[in-house]
Scaffold this active site. Structure first.
Site, mmCIF file in Angstrom:
data_model
loop_
_atom_site.group_PDB
_atom_site.id
_atom_site.type_symbol
_atom_site.label_atom_id
_atom_site.label_comp_id
_atom_site.label_asym_id
_atom_site.label_seq_id
_atom_site.Cartn_x
_atom_site.Cartn_y
_atom_site.Cartn_z
ATOM 1 N N HIS A 55 -28.524 25.193 -0.700
ATOM 2 C CA HIS A 55 -29.424 26.244 -1.187
ATOM 3 C C HIS A 55 -30.853 25.721 -1.306
ATOM 4 C CE1 HIS A 55 -29.988 30.025 -3.745
ATOM 5 N NE2 HIS A 55 -31.181 29.449 -3.710
ATOM 6 N N HIS A 57 -35.170 27.029 -0.311
ATOM 7 C CA HIS A 57 -36.083 28.023 0.264
ATOM 8 C C HIS A 57 -37.100 27.253 1.101
ATOM 9 C CE1 HIS A 57 -34.891 31.399 -2.578
ATOM 10 N NE2 HIS A 57 -34.335 30.335 -3.140
ATOM 11 N N GLN A 150 -36.482 38.991 -1.641
ATOM 12 C CA GLN A 150 -36.999 38.474 -2.924
ATOM 13 C C GLN A 150 -37.220 39.557 -3.976
ATOM 14 O OE1 GLN A 150 -38.226 34.982 -4.337
ATOM 15 N NE2 GLN A 150 -37.554 36.533 -5.765
ATOM 16 N N HIS A 208 -28.501 35.823 -4.496
ATOM 17 C CA HIS A 208 -29.174 35.288 -5.692
ATOM 18 C C HIS A 208 -28.660 36.143 -6.834
ATOM 19 C CE1 HIS A 208 -31.802 32.828 -3.325
ATOM 20 N NE2 HIS A 208 -32.438 32.406 -4.405
ATOM 21 N N GLU A 211 -29.773 35.323 -11.930
ATOM 22 C CA GLU A 211 -30.615 34.163 -12.256
ATOM 23 C C GLU A 211 -31.552 34.581 -13.384
ATOM 24 O OE1 GLU A 211 -33.251 32.788 -9.194
ATOM 25 O OE2 GLU A 211 -33.514 30.825 -10.125
ATOM 26 N N ASP A 307 -32.748 24.177 -4.217
ATOM 27 C CA ASP A 307 -33.486 25.431 -4.322
ATOM 28 C C ASP A 307 -34.921 25.288 -3.827
ATOM 29 O OD1 ASP A 307 -33.276 28.223 -5.126
ATOM 30 O OD2 ASP A 307 -34.628 27.767 -6.773
ATOM 31 N N TRP A 313 -41.685 27.507 -7.939
ATOM 32 C CA TRP A 313 -40.607 27.513 -8.928
ATOM 33 C C TRP A 313 -40.308 26.124 -9.459
ATOM 34 C CZ3 TRP A 313 -40.775 30.535 -4.563
ATOM 35 C CH2 TRP A 313 -40.834 31.915 -4.804
HETATM 36 N N1 17E Z 1 -36.793 33.123 -5.677
HETATM 37 C C1 17E Z 1 -35.923 33.420 -6.677
HETATM 38 O O1 17E Z 1 -35.659 34.597 -6.950
HETATM 39 N N2 17E Z 1 -35.321 32.417 -7.341
HETATM 40 C C2 17E Z 1 -35.594 31.163 -7.049
HETATM 41 N N3 17E Z 1 -34.994 30.192 -7.750
HETATM 42 C C3 17E Z 1 -36.507 30.854 -6.015
HETATM 43 C C4 17E Z 1 -37.083 31.869 -5.353
HETATM 44 C C5 17E Z 1 -36.824 29.445 -5.679
HETATM 45 FE FE FE2 Z 2 -32.869 30.283 -4.788
#
Ligand code: 17E
Ligand code: FE2
Length: 411
Positions: A55, A57, A150, A208, A211, A307, A313
């Site tokens: 994982h 980005h 996103q 995702h 989170e 990540d 982030w």
């Molecule tokens: N976008 C998101 O929604 N969550 C993350 N941890 C990252 C990008 C890196």
């Molecule tokens: Fe992520």
């Protein structure tokens, strides 16, 4: 070529590995070299299958501070900072940064990468470039691409069409972000769309998922139910799932039954979620790491990812998998001897399962000779001493090498 005296995945006994035509030809002890055969004696070093970054980005990597730093350290400010950076995104810019990061990963023994790529962009700039790069670097690193919305599938203009287009263009995996959709109804419906499109185009799924430190964020139960009902099962992955940290145990017991039935995979990103999570707490502060220990004990497949590498982030990151394991073990209360010894699986075999690499992954006769050798005798030693990857072999050829620094203490 004959590689001698390797501890394969912490084996006490040392093995020799013969590679012929880029494949593991023979693995055993006391294999004698054939006349004229090249021999490399590793004298007891640790051999592992290559690291798998399950994982990351890649499209956002190396953009920390551009144009501004994430000062609150929250997920939501990260998304805002990225939105600003996206305004100046070009294909050349993506190419330059991704090229750098995959070489940082390669230097640290990574040969397989699942990258999320933000597709909430009418031009799909990053996706186009990374699709092209995926083909160019195939001989050195396998890149799997998740079409990652996103801002959501239903909460971003034309989100559904962008996701479908990304899958048609060649993304390998369909994504979703239920906790970021405007409403709970959108969240459920966005997952229905994600599953519908994944099945239509025969793709994997990586969501995702939850989170957020909101115990009411329950996208996961929908993901798991759909994984079970559609039969997609282990083709489905839930990433982050940090809300699980905050679920009450009564709910968790009910949920765990479904998670096991679903046979889906989990990816925890320990460093970034320890950093982003708990930000609305005073004291005590939550850890915001999903229940790695409990999921593992119940037989669910869990892997660790980074990540991020130096982005809005997480302002840290070097592409290596070691920090993810280190943080995951500490934050997850998993520093028992066996847990430490086996923790390489979070970034090798477990991660390979998530990516669906199948039997082609692993140090086994007949497979492509993809493996790494670490400057350590076992993984405990490797983790504790932050051991370098001495060499990363791909089809038997060295694709990255490190000569460890030498330190002398003067007393
Ligand atoms: N976008 C998101 O929604 N969550 C993350 N941890 C990252 C990008 C890196
Ligand atoms: Fe992520």
């Amino acid at each position: 070529m004959l590689f001698r005296n390797l501890s394969i995945e912490n084996s006490k006994e040392l093995y020799d590995i013969r590679v012929t035509d880029g494949r593991f030809d023979k693995i055993g002890s006391g294999i004698e070299p054939m006349p004229g055969e090249e021999v490399k004696d590793y004298g007891g070093k640790l051999a592992l299958p290559p690291f798998v970054e399950s994982h990351v980005h890649l499209d956002t990597c190396l953009t920390a501070g551009q144009p501004r730093w994430n000062m609150s350290g929250t997920l939501f400010e990260g998304i805002e900072r990225w939105e600003e950076r996206k305004e100046t995104l070009t294909r050349e810019d993506v190419r330059e940064r991704v090229n750098k990061v995959i070489r940082m990963q390669a230097a640290n023994g990574v040969q397989y990468v699942r990258t999320h790529v933000d597709i909430n962009d009418p031009d799909l700039t990053a996706l186009q470039e990374i699709l092209e790069l995926r083909e160019e670097v195939r001989d050195f690193i396998d890149i799997q691409i998740v079409a990652f919305p996103q801002y959501g599938i239903l909460s971003y203009p034309d989100g559904r069409n962008l996701l479908e287009k990304a899958l048609q263009m060649g993304a390998d995996v369909a994504g979703a972000i239920p906790h970021f959709e405007f409403t709970r109804e959108y969240s459920v419906e966005s997952l229905n769309i994600c599953f519908e499109l994944a099945q239509k185009y025969n793709k994997l799924i990586d969501v995702h998922c939850d989170e957020i430190d909101d115990e009411a964020s329950r996208g996961l139960e929908t993901v798991a139910a759909r994984a079970y009902e559609t039969g997609m099962k282990d083709m489905v992955t839930a990433s982050h799932t940090t809300a699980m940290h905050s679920y009450n145990n009564a709910y968790m017991i009910r949920l765990m039954r479904l998670l096991k039935l679903s046979e889906m995979n989990f990816v925890a990103n320990p460093c970034v979620n320890m950093h982003l999570g708990g930000r609305v707490d005073t004291y005590p502060k939550r850890r915001s790491l999903t229940r790695v220990k409990e999921l593992t004990a119940e037989g669910c497949n869990v892997s660790f990812g980074n990540d991020d590498v130096f982005d809005p982030w997480n302002p840290m990151g070097n592409g290596a998998m070691r920090d993810a394991v280190f943080m995951g073990l500490y934050a997850g209360h998993m520093l028992g001897y066996e847990e430490i010894m086996n923790s390489y699986k979070f970034v090798t075999t477990n991660a390979a399962r998530t990516l669906h690499l199948g039997d082609a992954y692993g140090i086994r006769e007949g497979n492509d000779a993809n493996f790494i050798v670490m400057d350590a005798s076992d993984y405990y030693d490797a983790l504790n001493n932050d051991a370098k990857v001495l060499a990363s072999y791909r089809k038997g050829a060295v694709i990255a090498e490190t000569v460890p620094a030498k330190t002398e203490v003067k007393f």
